[in-house]
Scaffold this active site. Structure first.
Site, PDB file in Angstrom:
ATOM      1  N   ARG A 115     -15.001 -24.378  -2.314  1.00 16.60           N
ATOM      2  CA  ARG A 115     -13.599 -24.293  -2.766  1.00 16.60           C
ATOM      3  C   ARG A 115     -13.347 -23.177  -3.779  1.00 16.60           C
ATOM      4  NH1 ARG A 115     -13.613 -30.126  -2.711  1.00 16.60           N
ATOM      5  NH2 ARG A 115     -12.642 -30.780  -0.766  1.00 16.60           N
ATOM      6  N   LYS A 137      -6.386  -9.732  -3.073  1.00 13.97           N
ATOM      7  CA  LYS A 137      -6.146 -10.008  -1.644  1.00 13.97           C
ATOM      8  C   LYS A 137      -7.488  -9.945  -0.934  1.00 13.97           C
ATOM      9  CE  LYS A 137      -1.423  -8.511  -0.693  1.00 13.97           C
ATOM     10  NZ  LYS A 137      -0.608  -7.497   0.018  1.00 13.97           N
ATOM     11  N   GLU A 179      -3.318   6.252  -0.218  1.00 16.69           N
ATOM     12  CA  GLU A 179      -2.820   5.201  -1.124  1.00 16.69           C
ATOM     13  C   GLU A 179      -2.442   5.796  -2.483  1.00 16.69           C
ATOM     14  OE1 GLU A 179      -2.127   2.069  -0.479  1.00 16.69           O
ATOM     15  OE2 GLU A 179      -3.147   1.743   1.424  1.00 16.69           O
ATOM     16  N   LYS A 226      -1.035  -0.374 -10.174  1.00 16.05           N
ATOM     17  CA  LYS A 226      -1.197  -1.591  -9.368  1.00 16.05           C
ATOM     18  C   LYS A 226      -1.185  -2.828 -10.267  1.00 16.05           C
ATOM     19  CE  LYS A 226      -3.355  -3.909  -5.625  1.00 16.05           C
ATOM     20  NZ  LYS A 226      -4.111  -3.845  -4.413  1.00 16.05           N
ATOM     21  N   GLU A 236       2.845 -11.679  -4.002  1.00 21.19           N
ATOM     22  CA  GLU A 236       3.743 -10.888  -3.155  1.00 21.19           C
ATOM     23  C   GLU A 236       5.007 -11.646  -2.757  1.00 21.19           C
ATOM     24  OE1 GLU A 236       1.707  -8.226  -0.355  1.00 21.19           O
ATOM     25  OE2 GLU A 236       3.461  -8.381   0.926  1.00 21.19           O
ATOM     26  N   ARG A 240       5.607  -7.098  -5.555  1.00 23.11           N
ATOM     27  CA  ARG A 240       4.364  -6.585  -4.944  1.00 23.11           C
ATOM     28  C   ARG A 240       4.615  -5.942  -3.586  1.00 23.11           C
ATOM     29  NH1 ARG A 240      -1.701  -9.231  -5.284  1.00 23.11           N
ATOM     30  NH2 ARG A 240      -2.736  -7.593  -4.114  1.00 23.11           N
ATOM     31  N   ASN A 244       3.618  -1.964  -0.281  1.00 25.81           N
ATOM     32  CA  ASN A 244       3.589  -1.734   1.168  1.00 25.81           C
ATOM     33  C   ASN A 244       4.381  -0.481   1.567  1.00 25.81           C
ATOM     34  OD1 ASN A 244       2.103  -4.082   1.579  1.00 25.81           O
ATOM     35  ND2 ASN A 244       3.974  -5.304   1.468  1.00 25.81           N
ATOM     36  N   HIS A 247       3.580   1.418   4.695  1.00 25.78           N
ATOM     37  CA  HIS A 247       2.700   0.580   5.509  1.00 25.78           C
ATOM     38  C   HIS A 247       3.381  -0.030   6.739  1.00 25.78           C
ATOM     39  CE1 HIS A 247       0.084   1.115   2.108  1.00 25.78           C
ATOM     40  NE2 HIS A 247      -0.884   0.420   2.670  1.00 25.78           N
ATOM     41  N   HIS A 251       0.992   0.612   9.562  1.00 24.99           N
ATOM     42  CA  HIS A 251       0.255  -0.470  10.227  1.00 24.99           C
ATOM     43  C   HIS A 251       0.487  -0.447  11.735  1.00 24.99           C
ATOM     44  CE1 HIS A 251      -0.246  -3.224   6.471  1.00 24.99           C
ATOM     45  NE2 HIS A 251      -1.293  -2.462   6.656  1.00 24.99           N
ATOM     46  N   HIS A 264      -6.850   4.527   7.790  1.00 26.28           N
ATOM     47  CA  HIS A 264      -5.740   3.796   7.173  1.00 26.28           C
ATOM     48  C   HIS A 264      -4.870   4.763   6.359  1.00 26.28           C
ATOM     49  CE1 HIS A 264      -3.526   0.564   5.292  1.00 26.28           C
ATOM     50  NE2 HIS A 264      -3.864   1.007   4.095  1.00 26.28           N
TER      51      HIS A 264
HETATM   52  N1  GLY Z   1      -2.719  -3.378  -0.737  1.00 30.52           N
HETATM   53  C1  GLY Z   1      -1.496  -3.956  -1.108  1.00 30.52           C
HETATM   54  C2  GLY Z   1      -1.615  -5.051  -2.084  1.00 30.52           C
HETATM   55  O1  GLY Z   1      -2.675  -5.225  -2.684  1.00 30.52           O
HETATM   56  O2  GLY Z   1      -0.672  -5.788  -2.277  1.00 30.52           O
END
Ligand code: GLY
Length: 351
Positions: A115, A137, A179, A226, A236, A240, A244, A247, A251, A264
């Protein structure tokens, strides 16, 4: 050494990020001192283990082959079993050494093992340094798509050694720059004032020559941007989403080319160009800002991506996991280093 601290109010989690341009040979001691006497396993990229195995002679090492397709359920299960075999308890630690693939799968194993246990990120690519190692993430892929099975699980610490970047091929290095450029266009939303756009413009040639002190500073700026976002919106729900930028379209290009043809970062750059064109066509920005973006991207000489048939791209953008309705969500430039969220349902009439 630079130390930056992350303090997330939502989950009351704090952790340090160390950017260390010196003492590259001291990595093992730095990390083992940090975790004190806890038991641990190390998940390391095969490439990194081959290049730096002598420096990284930890115990309990699990070597993960490189490539996005390694971020799968089978390897996730193998990592969990490796943790059980090494008798990790809930007080112990997983250490990840590598790029985004290793960080994501090791982090997801840490999020789920008993957990949830602690993990430490040691990113070895620019992309992982400025993006995936920070912010919690973690995920694996499945047959329905990339990062569809995952969690938000913040690391206990991030150790960045820019020295690792020197052995990246220029193309792998530039995927991280995609990025980096993204951050320059969203800086004002982060409520910081570094003028990263200017920094990139003045230092592009040093950056492309892997200049250590410029890279250290660049990583510090990007991470600070960030952090300022994830501290306000860890999961997000709103802010957040600006991360993107580039993206939505990016994507879709990655998906339509089976994640093989372009990196990417190359796709994010194509996405930034698309977002600028969309913004310009909707009178959100003027020509000068469009030219500024084009000039900057030209300086870094990214691999060009041809225009793909929008009729094929639109349905993919609609199924992006970040979409919430039939409309396509875009983060678009609206001012110098400033973006805003918009929804479109009919792109074909615009282009
Ligand atoms: N790579 C985008 C984020 O970490 O939200």
């Amino acid at each position: 050494m630079i130390e930056i601290n992350v303090n997330i109010k939502e989950s009351q989690i704090s952790y340090p990020i160390f950017i260390n341009n010196n003492n590259f040979s001291n990595i093992k001691n730095d990390v083992l001192n940090f975790i004190s006497k806890k038991n641990y396993v190390v998940i390391i990229s095969e490439k990194v283990s081959k290049l730096y195995g002598n420096l990284l002679d930890f115990d309990n090492i699990f070597v993960l082959k490189d490539g996005e397709n390694q971020k799968n359920f089978n390897n996730f299960n193998k990592i969990l079993n490796f943790c059980f075999k090494n008798k990790l308890t809930r007080d112990d630690v997983i250490i990840s050494i590598g790029g985004g693939v290793v960080g994501d799968i090791a982090g997801f194993a840490a999020a789920t093992y008993m957990r949830g246990i602690d993990y430490i990120q040691i990113p070895t690519t620019l992309l992982a340094c400025v993006d995936s190692s920070v912010g919690g993430k973690v995920a694996i892929n499945n047959s329905f798509g990339k990062n569809l099975v995952g969690a938000f699980h913040q690391p206990k610490a991030v150790f960045i050694y820019p020295e690792f970047l020197k052995t990246l091929s220029l193309r792998d290095f530039k995927t991280g720059l995609g990025e980096v450029i993204k951050y320059a266009f969203i800086e004002k939303n982060c409520e910081l004032d570094f003028n990263l756009l200017n920094f990139l413009d003045e230092n592009y040639s040093k950056i492309l020559n892997y200049d250590s002190s410029v890279l250290e500073h660049l990583i510090k700026l990007c991470i600070s941007l960030k952090i300022s976002v994830i501290e306000k919106d860890e999961k997000e729900s709103n802010l957040r989403r600006i991360l993107n930028f580039g993206h939505t379209y990016g994507h879709a290009i990655e998906k339509i080319t089976n994640y093989k043809k372009y990196t990417h970062g190359e796709c994010v750059v194509a996405g930034i160009i698309f977002a600028f064109n969309l913004a310009f066509k909707n009178n959100l920005i003027d020509k000068n800002y469009l030219f500024l973006m084009q000039d900057l991207i030209k300086k870094f000489d990214f691999k060009k991506i041809p225009d793909y048939d929008l009729k094929k791209i639109i349905p993919i953008m609609k199924t992006d996991k970040k979409s919430t309705s039939d409309k396509i969500r875009f983060i678009l430039p609206v001012d110098y280093s400033c973006v805003k969220e918009f929804f479109f349902d009919d792109l074909l009439t615009i282009f």
